[in-house]
Motif scaffolding. Structure first.
Motif, mmCIF file in Angstrom:
data_model
loop_
_atom_site.group_PDB
_atom_site.id
_atom_site.type_symbol
_atom_site.label_atom_id
_atom_site.label_comp_id
_atom_site.label_asym_id
_atom_site.label_seq_id
_atom_site.Cartn_x
_atom_site.Cartn_y
_atom_site.Cartn_z
ATOM 1 N N LEU A 61 -4.376 -7.944 -4.697
ATOM 2 C CA LEU A 61 -4.759 -9.319 -4.979
ATOM 3 C C LEU A 61 -5.484 -9.386 -6.312
ATOM 4 O O LEU A 61 -6.280 -8.524 -6.633
ATOM 5 C CB LEU A 61 -5.684 -9.863 -3.884
ATOM 6 C CG LEU A 61 -5.146 -9.843 -2.464
ATOM 7 C CD1 LEU A 61 -6.182 -10.413 -1.504
ATOM 8 C CD2 LEU A 61 -3.854 -10.614 -2.361
ATOM 9 N N SER A 62 -5.205 -10.448 -7.061
ATOM 10 C CA SER A 62 -5.917 -10.685 -8.315
ATOM 11 C C SER A 62 -6.018 -12.188 -8.540
ATOM 12 O O SER A 62 -5.468 -12.979 -7.774
ATOM 13 C CB SER A 62 -5.213 -10.010 -9.499
ATOM 14 O OG SER A 62 -3.946 -10.599 -9.707
ATOM 15 N N ASN A 63 -6.723 -12.580 -9.596
ATOM 16 C CA ASN A 63 -6.901 -13.992 -9.934
ATOM 17 C C ASN A 63 -7.411 -14.782 -8.734
ATOM 18 O O ASN A 63 -7.000 -15.914 -8.495
ATOM 19 C CB ASN A 63 -5.599 -14.612 -10.454
ATOM 20 C CG ASN A 63 -5.037 -13.850 -11.628
ATOM 21 O OD1 ASN A 63 -5.771 -13.298 -12.434
ATOM 22 N ND2 ASN A 63 -3.727 -13.791 -11.725
ATOM 23 N N LEU A 67 0.619 -8.876 -5.730
ATOM 24 C CA LEU A 67 1.706 -7.960 -6.059
ATOM 25 C C LEU A 67 1.850 -7.033 -4.866
ATOM 26 O O LEU A 67 0.856 -6.481 -4.375
ATOM 27 C CB LEU A 67 1.374 -7.151 -7.314
ATOM 28 C CG LEU A 67 2.375 -6.089 -7.728
ATOM 29 C CD1 LEU A 67 3.693 -6.732 -8.156
ATOM 30 C CD2 LEU A 67 1.812 -5.253 -8.864
ATOM 31 N N ALA A 68 3.057 -6.877 -4.356
ATOM 32 C CA ALA A 68 3.283 -6.014 -3.194
ATOM 33 C C ALA A 68 4.451 -5.082 -3.474
ATOM 34 O O ALA A 68 5.459 -5.479 -4.040
ATOM 35 C CB ALA A 68 3.563 -6.855 -1.960
ATOM 36 N N GLN A 69 4.271 -3.832 -3.043
ATOM 37 C CA GLN A 69 5.316 -2.823 -3.163
ATOM 38 C C GLN A 69 5.679 -2.364 -1.758
ATOM 39 O O GLN A 69 4.799 -2.073 -0.953
ATOM 40 C CB GLN A 69 4.805 -1.643 -3.980
ATOM 41 C CG GLN A 69 4.380 -2.056 -5.379
ATOM 42 C CD GLN A 69 3.777 -0.901 -6.148
ATOM 43 O OE1 GLN A 69 4.286 0.204 -6.143
ATOM 44 N NE2 GLN A 69 2.674 -1.165 -6.823
ATOM 45 N N HIS A 70 6.965 -2.325 -1.464
ATOM 46 C CA HIS A 70 7.450 -1.968 -0.132
ATOM 47 C C HIS A 70 8.500 -0.861 -0.250
ATOM 48 O O HIS A 70 9.454 -1.004 -1.009
ATOM 49 C CB HIS A 70 8.108 -3.163 0.548
ATOM 50 C CG HIS A 70 7.278 -4.402 0.550
ATOM 51 N ND1 HIS A 70 7.207 -5.270 -0.511
ATOM 52 C CD2 HIS A 70 6.465 -4.913 1.504
ATOM 53 C CE1 HIS A 70 6.398 -6.271 -0.217
ATOM 54 N NE2 HIS A 70 5.934 -6.079 0.999
ATOM 55 N N TYR A 71 8.298 0.205 0.531
ATOM 56 C CA TYR A 71 9.252 1.311 0.621
ATOM 57 C C TYR A 71 9.554 1.562 2.089
ATOM 58 O O TYR A 71 8.730 1.280 2.957
ATOM 59 C CB TYR A 71 8.665 2.596 0.019
ATOM 60 C CG TYR A 71 8.504 2.568 -1.481
ATOM 61 C CD1 TYR A 71 9.479 3.109 -2.309
ATOM 62 C CD2 TYR A 71 7.377 2.005 -2.066
ATOM 63 C CE1 TYR A 71 9.335 3.095 -3.690
ATOM 64 C CE2 TYR A 71 7.222 1.982 -3.447
ATOM 65 C CZ TYR A 71 8.206 2.528 -4.242
ATOM 66 O OH TYR A 71 8.053 2.509 -5.610
ATOM 67 N N ARG A 72 10.699 2.119 2.361
ATOM 68 C CA ARG A 72 11.018 2.495 3.732
ATOM 69 C C ARG A 72 9.980 3.507 4.232
ATOM 70 O O ARG A 72 9.395 4.239 3.440
ATOM 71 C CB ARG A 72 12.423 3.082 3.801
ATOM 72 C CG ARG A 72 13.506 2.034 3.624
ATOM 73 C CD ARG A 72 14.913 2.634 3.771
ATOM 74 N NE ARG A 72 15.911 1.594 3.663
ATOM 75 C CZ ARG A 72 16.486 1.204 2.518
ATOM 76 N NH1 ARG A 72 16.179 1.805 1.376
ATOM 77 N NH2 ARG A 72 17.388 0.228 2.521
ATOM 78 N N PRO A 73 9.778 3.575 5.532
ATOM 79 C CA PRO A 73 8.779 4.502 6.071
ATOM 80 C C PRO A 73 8.992 5.934 5.600
ATOM 81 O O PRO A 73 10.106 6.453 5.660
ATOM 82 C CB PRO A 73 8.981 4.392 7.589
ATOM 83 C CG PRO A 73 9.630 3.066 7.802
ATOM 84 C CD PRO A 73 10.473 2.828 6.580
ATOM 85 N N GLY A 110 6.090 -10.550 -6.265
ATOM 86 C CA GLY A 110 4.929 -11.254 -6.796
ATOM 87 C C GLY A 110 4.822 -12.586 -6.086
ATOM 88 O O GLY A 110 5.823 -13.303 -5.937
ATOM 89 N N SER A 111 3.630 -12.908 -5.601
ATOM 90 C CA SER A 111 3.434 -14.120 -4.812
ATOM 91 C C SER A 111 2.165 -14.843 -5.217
ATOM 92 O O SER A 111 1.266 -14.256 -5.834
ATOM 93 C CB SER A 111 3.312 -13.776 -3.319
ATOM 94 O OG SER A 111 4.448 -13.120 -2.860
ATOM 95 N N LEU A 112 2.116 -16.095 -4.835
ATOM 96 C CA LEU A 112 0.897 -16.890 -4.924
ATOM 97 C C LEU A 112 0.449 -17.189 -3.510
ATOM 98 O O LEU A 112 1.278 -17.517 -2.647
ATOM 99 C CB LEU A 112 1.142 -18.189 -5.687
ATOM 100 C CG LEU A 112 1.581 -18.027 -7.140
ATOM 101 C CD1 LEU A 112 1.943 -19.385 -7.741
ATOM 102 C CD2 LEU A 112 0.483 -17.353 -7.954
#
Length: 155
Positions: free
Chosen positions: A75-77, A96-102, A116-118
């Motif tokens: 999380l930022s801003n 900002l989120a990073q997702h990888y398989r287990p 990237g999300s708000l």
């Protein structure tokens, strides 16, 4: 690994933002009690128009999928709009989120999904839970993604 659901001696604005931090850390560490501490039982989570109402729906609609992945959420801003003397606040943040398989997060060249999300979050102080700030409603606007959406569905 389990994290405390409340931290002592936080200034009010930090305590408010901690509701968001508890939630994203719960996703990254598969810590269900931490997730549950971040939300009111009847909270809503709106992910790009898909609304989940109540913690059980948030859990089955989002948490159960994401918490099994190798993820990190940042999380930022972060901005807090709190009227002095009120027990409610509005929080906005960029994420900002990073997702990888287990088990694949450390593999070179592993397939991933970045986003990237708000975030637009309404929080309230829960006096019945020691004054812990919790999410009443969370709206996530997904702005961009990069990578393979299959990471989210092929576990």
């Amino acid at each position: 690994m389990s994290f405390p659901t409340s931290l002592s001696s936080l200034p009010q604005r930090e305590a408010i933002v901690d509701a968001l931090y508890r939630c994203v850390l719960a996703f990254d560490t598969a810590d269900l009690p931490l997730l549950e501490s971040a939300f009111y039982p009847d909270a809503t989570f709106d992910m790009n128009g898909a609304v989940m109402a109540g913690v059980p729906a948030i859990r089955t609609g989002c948490y159960d999928k994401v918490s099994k992945l190798d993820t990190t959420h940042f999380l930022s801003n972060v901005r807090v709009n709190l009227v002095e003397g009120e027990n409610k606040a509005k929080v906005t943040a960029s994420a900002l989120a990073q997702h990888y398989r287990p088990g694949q997060g450390n593999e070179p060249g592993a397939t991933r999904l970045m986003s990237g999300s708000l975030y637009f979050v309404d929080v309230e102080k829960d006096e019945s839970d020691g004054g812990l700030w919790k999410v009443r409603s969370w709206k996530m606007k997904l702005v961009w993604t990069e990578g393979d959406w299959g990471v989210m569905t092929e576990n």
